[in-house]
Write a protein that holds these residues in place. Structure first.
Motif, PDB file in Angstrom:
ATOM      1  N   PRO A  49       0.829  -1.204   0.000  1.00  0.00           N
ATOM      2  CA  PRO A  49       0.000   0.000   0.000  1.00  0.00           C
ATOM      3  C   PRO A  49       0.863   1.255   0.000  1.00  0.00           C
ATOM      4  CG  PRO A  49       0.030  -0.991   2.177  1.00  0.00           C
ATOM      5  CD  PRO A  49       0.762  -1.929   1.256  1.00  0.00           C
ATOM      6  N   VAL A  50       0.444   2.195  -0.773  1.00  0.00           N
ATOM      7  CA  VAL A  50       1.156   3.473  -0.847  1.00  0.00           C
ATOM      8  C   VAL A  50       0.383   4.451   0.017  1.00  0.00           C
ATOM      9  CG1 VAL A  50       1.922   5.318  -2.357  1.00  0.00           C
ATOM     10  CG2 VAL A  50       1.923   2.959  -3.169  1.00  0.00           C
ATOM     11  N   SER A  51       1.041   4.952   1.021  1.00  0.00           N
ATOM     12  CA  SER A  51       0.365   5.882   1.921  1.00  0.00           C
ATOM     13  C   SER A  51       0.674   7.320   1.502  1.00  0.00           C
ATOM     14  CB  SER A  51       0.811   5.654   3.359  1.00  0.00           C
ATOM     15  OG  SER A  51       2.195   5.873   3.467  1.00  0.00           O
ATOM     16  N   ALA A  52      -0.327   8.136   1.644  1.00  0.00           N
ATOM     17  CA  ALA A  52      -0.158   9.552   1.325  1.00  0.00           C
ATOM     18  C   ALA A  52       0.643  10.207   2.444  1.00  0.00           C
ATOM     19  CB  ALA A  52      -1.516  10.225   1.189  1.00  0.00           C
ATOM     20  N   PRO A  53       1.472  11.157   2.106  1.00  0.00           N
ATOM     21  CA  PRO A  53       2.233  11.829   3.159  1.00  0.00           C
ATOM     22  C   PRO A  53       1.287  12.560   4.116  1.00  0.00           C
ATOM     23  CG  PRO A  53       2.559  12.901   1.032  1.00  0.00           C
ATOM     24  CD  PRO A  53       1.757  11.666   0.788  1.00  0.00           C
ATOM     25  N   LEU A  54       1.614  12.465   5.381  1.00  0.00           N
ATOM     26  CA  LEU A  54       0.788  13.110   6.392  1.00  0.00           C
ATOM     27  C   LEU A  54       1.011  14.615   6.378  1.00  0.00           C
ATOM     28  CD1 LEU A  54       1.370  10.630   9.330  1.00  0.00           C
ATOM     29  CD2 LEU A  54      -0.604  10.748   7.812  1.00  0.00           C
ATOM     30  N   ALA A  55      -0.081  15.326   6.541  1.00  0.00           N
ATOM     31  CA  ALA A  55       0.026  16.779   6.597  1.00  0.00           C
ATOM     32  C   ALA A  55       0.509  17.184   7.983  1.00  0.00           C
ATOM     33  CB  ALA A  55      -1.328  17.412   6.311  1.00  0.00           C
ATOM     34  N   VAL A  56       1.573  17.922   8.025  1.00  0.00           N
ATOM     35  CA  VAL A  56       2.143  18.366   9.287  1.00  0.00           C
ATOM     36  C   VAL A  56       1.839  19.843   9.435  1.00  0.00           C
ATOM     37  CG1 VAL A  56       4.265  18.633  10.596  1.00  0.00           C
ATOM     38  CG2 VAL A  56       3.970  16.658   9.095  1.00  0.00           C
ATOM     39  N   LYS A  57       1.128  20.146  10.523  1.00  0.00           N
ATOM     40  CA  LYS A  57       0.819  21.558  10.725  1.00  0.00           C
ATOM     41  C   LYS A  57       2.043  22.248  11.319  1.00  0.00           C
ATOM     42  CE  LYS A  57      -1.203  21.292  15.313  1.00  0.00           C
ATOM     43  NZ  LYS A  57      -2.338  21.608  16.131  1.00  0.00           N
ATOM     44  N   PRO A  58       2.290  23.435  10.921  1.00  0.00           N
ATOM     45  CA  PRO A  58       3.455  24.155  11.440  1.00  0.00           C
ATOM     46  C   PRO A  58       3.267  24.429  12.935  1.00  0.00           C
ATOM     47  CG  PRO A  58       2.149  25.579   9.988  1.00  0.00           C
ATOM     48  CD  PRO A  58       1.551  24.216   9.938  1.00  0.00           C
ATOM     49  N   SER A  59       4.331  24.226  13.654  1.00  0.00           N
ATOM     50  CA  SER A  59       4.287  24.413  15.100  1.00  0.00           C
ATOM     51  C   SER A  59       4.885  25.766  15.457  1.00  0.00           C
ATOM     52  CB  SER A  59       5.088  23.299  15.775  1.00  0.00           C
ATOM     53  OG  SER A  59       5.151  23.526  17.156  1.00  0.00           O
TER      54      SER A  59
END
Length: 83
Positions: A49-59
């Protein structure tokens, strides 16, 4: 039986035992390799399975209030136990 005959019989028995163990281990390795090859031939190749990159919110660099409360509680418990 003389001591030399007993010694020769002991050496013969030892060599027979060592040879038997060696042959058994070689046979075991060969059987495991054949089983691995057979399983590889009949195994279903599942697509990975190819997983989509997780969206990382800016900290902003500061932890939120829940994290700060948990850290403060842990520090308080640690200091209470130390005395």
């Amino acid at each position: 039986m003389t001591p030399s005959e007993l010694l020769l019989e002991g050496v013969e028995l030892m060599l027979f035992g060592l040879g038997f163990v060696f042959l058994f281990l070689v046979l075991l390795v060969l059987v495991i390799r054949v089983m691995s090859w057979v399983i590889g031939q009949f195994a279903v190749k599942a697509p990975s399975p190819v997983s989509a990159p997780l969206a990382v919110k800016p900290s902003s660099g500061e932890p939120n209030a829940d994290v700060l409360a948990a850290i403060q509680s842990a520090i308080h418990q640690h200091r209470a136990r130390r005395g």
